[in-house]
Scaffold this active site. Structure first.
Site, PDB file in Angstrom:
ATOM      1  N   GLY A  83      68.067  -7.773  53.926  1.00  0.00           N
ATOM      2  CA  GLY A  83      69.362  -7.371  53.369  1.00  0.00           C
ATOM      3  C   GLY A  83      69.896  -6.130  54.052  1.00  0.00           C
ATOM      4  O   GLY A  83      70.575  -5.298  53.446  1.00  0.00           O
ATOM      5  N   ALA A  84      69.626  -6.013  55.347  1.00  0.00           N
ATOM      6  CA  ALA A  84      69.894  -4.773  56.080  1.00  0.00           C
ATOM      7  C   ALA A  84      71.383  -4.494  56.275  1.00  0.00           C
ATOM      8  O   ALA A  84      71.755  -3.371  56.626  1.00  0.00           O
ATOM      9  CB  ALA A  84      69.190  -4.807  57.438  1.00  0.00           C
ATOM     10  N   GLY A 123      73.486  -4.875  53.771  1.00  0.00           N
ATOM     11  CA  GLY A 123      73.991  -4.589  52.437  1.00  0.00           C
ATOM     12  C   GLY A 123      74.197  -3.111  52.165  1.00  0.00           C
ATOM     13  O   GLY A 123      73.832  -2.241  52.963  1.00  0.00           O
ATOM     14  N   PHE A 124      74.767  -2.820  51.007  1.00  0.00           N
ATOM     15  CA  PHE A 124      75.093  -1.459  50.585  1.00  0.00           C
ATOM     16  C   PHE A 124      73.865  -0.554  50.611  1.00  0.00           C
ATOM     17  O   PHE A 124      73.877   0.523  51.221  1.00  0.00           O
ATOM     18  CB  PHE A 124      75.699  -1.542  49.177  1.00  0.00           C
ATOM     19  CG  PHE A 124      76.047  -0.244  48.528  1.00  0.00           C
ATOM     20  CD1 PHE A 124      76.584   0.806  49.256  1.00  0.00           C
ATOM     21  CD2 PHE A 124      75.865  -0.080  47.164  1.00  0.00           C
ATOM     22  CE1 PHE A 124      76.931   2.011  48.642  1.00  0.00           C
ATOM     23  CE2 PHE A 124      76.203   1.117  46.542  1.00  0.00           C
ATOM     24  CZ  PHE A 124      76.735   2.157  47.279  1.00  0.00           C
ATOM     25  N   TYR A 174      72.119 -13.722  36.958  1.00  0.00           N
ATOM     26  CA  TYR A 174      71.739 -12.721  37.955  1.00  0.00           C
ATOM     27  C   TYR A 174      70.553 -11.895  37.475  1.00  0.00           C
ATOM     28  O   TYR A 174      69.551 -11.746  38.180  1.00  0.00           O
ATOM     29  CB  TYR A 174      72.920 -11.810  38.291  1.00  0.00           C
ATOM     30  CG  TYR A 174      72.516 -10.618  39.129  1.00  0.00           C
ATOM     31  CD1 TYR A 174      72.104 -10.783  40.456  1.00  0.00           C
ATOM     32  CD2 TYR A 174      72.506  -9.326  38.596  1.00  0.00           C
ATOM     33  CE1 TYR A 174      71.709  -9.701  41.222  1.00  0.00           C
ATOM     34  CE2 TYR A 174      72.116  -8.237  39.360  1.00  0.00           C
ATOM     35  CZ  TYR A 174      71.721  -8.431  40.665  1.00  0.00           C
ATOM     36  OH  TYR A 174      71.314  -7.357  41.424  1.00  0.00           O
ATOM     37  N   LYS A 209      66.667 -11.813  39.069  1.00  0.00           N
ATOM     38  CA  LYS A 209      66.016 -10.578  39.524  1.00  0.00           C
ATOM     39  C   LYS A 209      64.747 -10.297  38.718  1.00  0.00           C
ATOM     40  O   LYS A 209      63.748  -9.817  39.265  1.00  0.00           O
ATOM     41  CB  LYS A 209      66.988  -9.409  39.406  1.00  0.00           C
ATOM     42  CG  LYS A 209      68.179  -9.470  40.349  1.00  0.00           C
ATOM     43  CD  LYS A 209      67.797  -9.262  41.799  1.00  0.00           C
ATOM     44  CE  LYS A 209      67.494  -7.816  42.126  1.00  0.00           C
ATOM     45  NZ  LYS A 209      67.238  -7.598  43.567  1.00  0.00           N
TER      46      LYS A 209
END
Length: 376
Positions: free
Chosen positions: A14-15, A17-18, A159, A163
């Site tokens: 997820g590099a 991403g925020f 979601y 998780k």
């Protein structure tokens, strides 16, 4: 005594991403890694620019592929010591179907864990979320919650459930035997609501405020307190967790545990956070919710019913759901004492500095929007 990341081969998923991109930045700027691998399904131009700036410092490997592709994951994990897994599909209003969420957030995590076992990857840090806890469907509050707190967690949203199950898989994998006879060490970090430069949610609220004559919509009651956390402090917690995993005096403390990650940002509602960050830019916030909370809850229920009835024909994602309304209007605050005790975590950025950095970024967004308006 914490360990060191010197010479370590690290993979960040997820590099683009925020949070993921900021982790990549901090690792490149401050750690003497042996190698850094950055992974995402689509690599952003911003991430590639960051990699270009540091390509002469340490070996960098750019990996573009799907977290659900087991062959890609096996190749990506070869020779890696540490995985920091931030990749996830984030969905707050039900835009993404349950099967897709579970396949990325849960099944992708399980595949990545299996790739670590097959490739003798020793350390695994998972970026979780406070939404694995709640708020529950009753909207029961938490005030200064801690890791030992028992909370009746009746999650009503896919979601948070995806998780939660992924985090369980990560923590249960702690101690799994690797192919070379070693054992996997895992932990999970649960940030509260993350704000800062690049936040897609903050940018959305900013755009809505511009359409509302410079006034943020009131989406949460003033008394519904959250403890937002600055993205830089979340990233710092990941680095400290990695160091602690490799430290002879701290490895056993952190192994198999989860940690709430927050900072010293004042507890306030989500709407009042928007105002605190935008006040210096001349932005205001509405005094009260658009309508009384019970009526909003009814409207959200009707929207969800319409979405359900239309599902055979097309997917309608309602702008307001009961889950989102409860999330935004339930006091939900936590303590970072355990993270401080086990990994030495203390916020690196003060509230004043975090606010200044975020407001400066918001000013650039406002300037961009004004330029766009001129061109129309």
């Amino acid at each position: 005594m914490s360990g060191t990341l010197s010479g370590v081969s690290c993979l960040v998923t997820g590099a683009s991403g925020f949070v993921g991109h900021r982790i990549v930045q901090m690792l490149l700027e401050e750690e003497d890694l042996g190698e850094l691998r950055v992974m995402d399904k689509t690599l952003s131009g911003q991430l590639l620019q960051t990699c270009d700036r540091f390509q002469s410092k340490i070996p960098l490997k750019v990996l573009e592929g799907d977290i659900r592709d087991p062959e890609f994951l096996l190749r990506s994990c070869q020779g890696v010591d540490l995985v920091i897994h931030t990749a996830a599909m984030i969905d707050t209003i039900g835009r993404v179907n349950k099967e897709t969420l579970m396949s990325i957030n849960l099944h992708g995590t399980e595949l990545l864990l299996e790739s670590c076992v097959q490739n003798n990857v020793r350390y695994f840090i998972y970026t979780s979320s406070m939404e694995v806890v709640g708020p529950n469907t009753n909207g029961d509050p938490i005030v200064n919650g801690h890791e030992g707190l028992v909370y009746k967690s009746t999650l009503g949203f896919c979601y948070g459930e995806s998780k939660r199950q992924a985090e369980q898989a990560v923590l249960q994998a702690n101690g799994r035997q690797l192919q070379n006879g070693g054992s996997l060490v895992t932990c999970s970090l649960r940030p509260t609501y993350i704000f800062g430069e690049g936040s897609q949610f903050l940018q959305l609220h900013l755009d809505q405020a511009l359409q509302n004559r410079g006034v943020f919509h009131r989406i949460s009651k003033k008394e519904a307190l959250a403890n937002p956390v600055y993205v830089g402090n979340v990233v710092w917690a990941h680095v400290l967790a990695a160091r602690a995993m490799m430290g002879p005096g701290t490895a056993q403390k952190i192994a198999g545990n989860f940690y709430y990650i927050c900072d010293d940002t004042p507890h306030m509602s989500y709407s009042d956070l928007n105002h605190a960050l935008g006040r210096e830019l001349g932005l205001e916030v509405e005094d009260r919710l658009a309508m009384p909370y019970p009526l909003l809850y009814f409207v959200a229920s009707v929207m969800e019913l319409v979405s359900f009835l239309l599902r055979p024909f097309f997917r309608f994602a309602p702008p307001l759901t009961r889950h989102l309304l409860i999330l935004l209007n339930t006091t939900f605050t936590f303590s970072y004492k355990k993270a401080h005790k086990d990994m030495g975590y203390k916020p690196r950025y003060s509230w004043e500095e975090a606010r200044r950095l975020t407001t400066t970024w918001m000013a650039t967004i406002l300037l961009q929007r004004k330029e766009e308006m001129k061109k129309k």
